[in-house]
Design a protein around this motif. Structure first.
Motif, PDB file in Angstrom:
ATOM      1  N   GLY A 129       0.833  -1.192   0.000  1.00  0.00           N
ATOM      2  CA  GLY A 129       0.000   0.000   0.000  1.00  0.00           C
ATOM      3  C   GLY A 129       0.871   1.246   0.000  1.00  0.00           C
ATOM      4  N   ARG A 130       0.365   2.307  -0.605  1.00  0.00           N
ATOM      5  CA  ARG A 130       1.130   3.550  -0.672  1.00  0.00           C
ATOM      6  C   ARG A 130       0.189   4.735  -0.568  1.00  0.00           C
ATOM      7  NH1 ARG A 130       5.116   5.602  -5.632  1.00  0.00           N
ATOM      8  NH2 ARG A 130       5.878   7.469  -4.575  1.00  0.00           N
ATOM      9  N   ALA A 131       0.664   5.789   0.118  1.00  0.00           N
ATOM     10  CA  ALA A 131      -0.125   7.018   0.223  1.00  0.00           C
ATOM     11  C   ALA A 131       0.827   8.208   0.221  1.00  0.00           C
ATOM     12  CB  ALA A 131      -0.968   7.012   1.494  1.00  0.00           C
TER      13      ALA A 131
ATOM     14  N   GLU B 105       5.743  17.327   1.711  1.00  0.00           N
ATOM     15  CA  GLU B 105       5.155  16.211   0.986  1.00  0.00           C
ATOM     16  C   GLU B 105       5.591  14.924   1.675  1.00  0.00           C
ATOM     17  OE1 GLU B 105       6.000  14.322  -3.231  1.00  0.00           O
ATOM     18  OE2 GLU B 105       4.799  16.150  -3.445  1.00  0.00           O
ATOM     19  N   ILE B 106       4.605  14.231   2.239  1.00  0.00           N
ATOM     20  CA  ILE B 106       4.880  13.010   3.010  1.00  0.00           C
ATOM     21  C   ILE B 106       4.417  11.803   2.209  1.00  0.00           C
ATOM     22  CG2 ILE B 106       4.431  11.760   5.155  1.00  0.00           C
ATOM     23  CD1 ILE B 106       3.815  14.479   6.456  1.00  0.00           C
ATOM     24  N   SER B 107       5.312  10.858   2.014  1.00  0.00           N
ATOM     25  CA  SER B 107       5.003   9.623   1.280  1.00  0.00           C
ATOM     26  C   SER B 107       5.317   8.428   2.163  1.00  0.00           C
ATOM     27  CB  SER B 107       5.832   9.560  -0.005  1.00  0.00           C
ATOM     28  OG  SER B 107       5.626   8.326  -0.673  1.00  0.00           O
ATOM     29  N   VAL B 108       4.372   7.491   2.249  1.00  0.00           N
ATOM     30  CA  VAL B 108       4.555   6.278   3.064  1.00  0.00           C
ATOM     31  C   VAL B 108       4.192   5.052   2.224  1.00  0.00           C
ATOM     32  CG1 VAL B 108       3.877   5.013   5.135  1.00  0.00           C
ATOM     33  CG2 VAL B 108       4.039   7.507   5.204  1.00  0.00           C
ATOM     34  N   GLU B 109       5.075   4.065   2.223  1.00  0.00           N
ATOM     35  CA  GLU B 109       4.814   2.783   1.562  1.00  0.00           C
ATOM     36  C   GLU B 109       4.834   1.681   2.610  1.00  0.00           C
ATOM     37  OE1 GLU B 109       7.147   1.737  -1.850  1.00  0.00           O
ATOM     38  OE2 GLU B 109       7.364   3.835  -2.464  1.00  0.00           O
ATOM     39  N   VAL B 110       3.927   0.725   2.465  1.00  0.00           N
ATOM     40  CA  VAL B 110       3.857  -0.431   3.366  1.00  0.00           C
ATOM     41  C   VAL B 110       3.931  -1.697   2.528  1.00  0.00           C
ATOM     42  CG1 VAL B 110       2.572  -1.592   5.206  1.00  0.00           C
ATOM     43  CG2 VAL B 110       2.379   0.890   4.928  1.00  0.00           C
TER      44      VAL B 110
END
Length: 291
Positions: free
Chosen positions: A8-10, A18-23
């Motif tokens: 998942g990515r947001a 700009e905050i990006s998180v990948e799981v």
């Protein structure tokens, strides 16, 4: 039912950042969370691990965080007053020594090396942590959706294997009594060949057949195996993590099939048991992916 694998990515812009998180997650016996982010933001690790633990029960989970700051609020301009005074004193001395006009302006002084310096401001760690965790939850929503879809596919495959096992079990149960009848007939035939001139003791044949039937009885094993299959269906309908429970249940199913195989004493039954164990093994392989 959920798979342990997922992605998942947001991405979100909050307060000029700009905050990006990948799981990402793959199979693992327990929950193992690793957070990867720029060194300056290592303070985020504990909060992200806690947030992941509240949503994920099992799997090797990697969380990737990227933060790009576009706000000038992150920059602090510092003035080195003592250094500026030294420059000013030196320039006055130079003016007196050379006879040149002392026309030093504020702008000239500000351009001197190291008088004005830019430094990155210390972020509001509590606010930034809240922002990053909120983006993590958006990524986790997508991650959970993917795991749910994969889990449905796994559940469908396990149910298909379960029905195959039930069909094989019905054949085993139908074959078991016939095996005893055939043993009695074979025993009677052998005794007739050996004692052709002697009256055959029918009671002895019945006794031998009864002993054989008792020694090779598989009723208890088939009943327990059917019970395990019923529990399997119940677990597949559960909305809680069931991977470990399924693993234990399949071990019990395998134990019952091994016992049936050891008691088979029959070619047809042995072949059915091999197929039975093969289907159980396929279920075992699939549930290694289940949370």
């Amino acid at each position: 039912m959920k798979s342990m694998t997922g992605y998942g990515r947001a991405r979100m812009a909050i307060d000029g950042r700009e905050i990006s998180v990948e799981v990402r997650a793959v199979n693992h016996r327990y929950l193992d969370v690793n957070v990867k982010c720029p060194r300056a933001y290592n303070f985020l690790e504990e909060a992200l691990k806690k947030a992941a633990g509240e949503r994920i029960a099992r799997g090797k989970v990697d969380i990737f965080v990227q933060i790009i700051g576009n706000s000038t609020d992150d920059v602090v301009v510092k003035v080195n007053i003592p250094l500026a005074q030294h420059y000013l004193t030196a320039l006055r001395s130079l003016s007196e020594a050379t006879g040149l006009a002392n026309d030093v302006s504020l702008l000239t002084l500000a351009k001197m090396p190291e008088v004005l310096t830019e430094e990155q401001a210390e972020p509001d760690t509590e606010k930034l942590t809240q922002d990053v965790v909120s983006v993590f939850h958006l990524a986790a929503d997508e991650f959970e959706g993917m795991r749910g879809r994969e889990g449905e596919k796994l559940a469908d495959d396990v149910r298909f294997r379960k029905q195959t096992i039930i069909g094989l079990l019905e054949q085993v149960e139908a074959r078991a009594p016939q095996r005893t009848v055939e043993y009695r007939e074979k025993l009677e035939k052998r005794m007739q060949e050996l004692l052709s001139d002697t009256t055959i003791d029918a009671q002895r044949i019945l006794t031998e057949a009864a002993v054989f039937a008792d020694r090779t009885a598989i009723d208890e094993e088939t009943v327990r195996l059917r019970s395990h299959l019923s529990q399997l269906e119940q677990m597949l309908c559960d909305d809680k993590p069931i991977g470990r429970k399924l693993d234990f249940l399949v071990q019990e199913m395998n134990r019952e099939s091994n016992t049936i195989g050891s008691k088979a004493n029959d070619v047809t039954l042995s072949k059915l048991v091999v197929e039975l164990k093969s289907e159980i093994e396929k279920i075992r392989e699939q549930i290694q992916n289940i949370e």
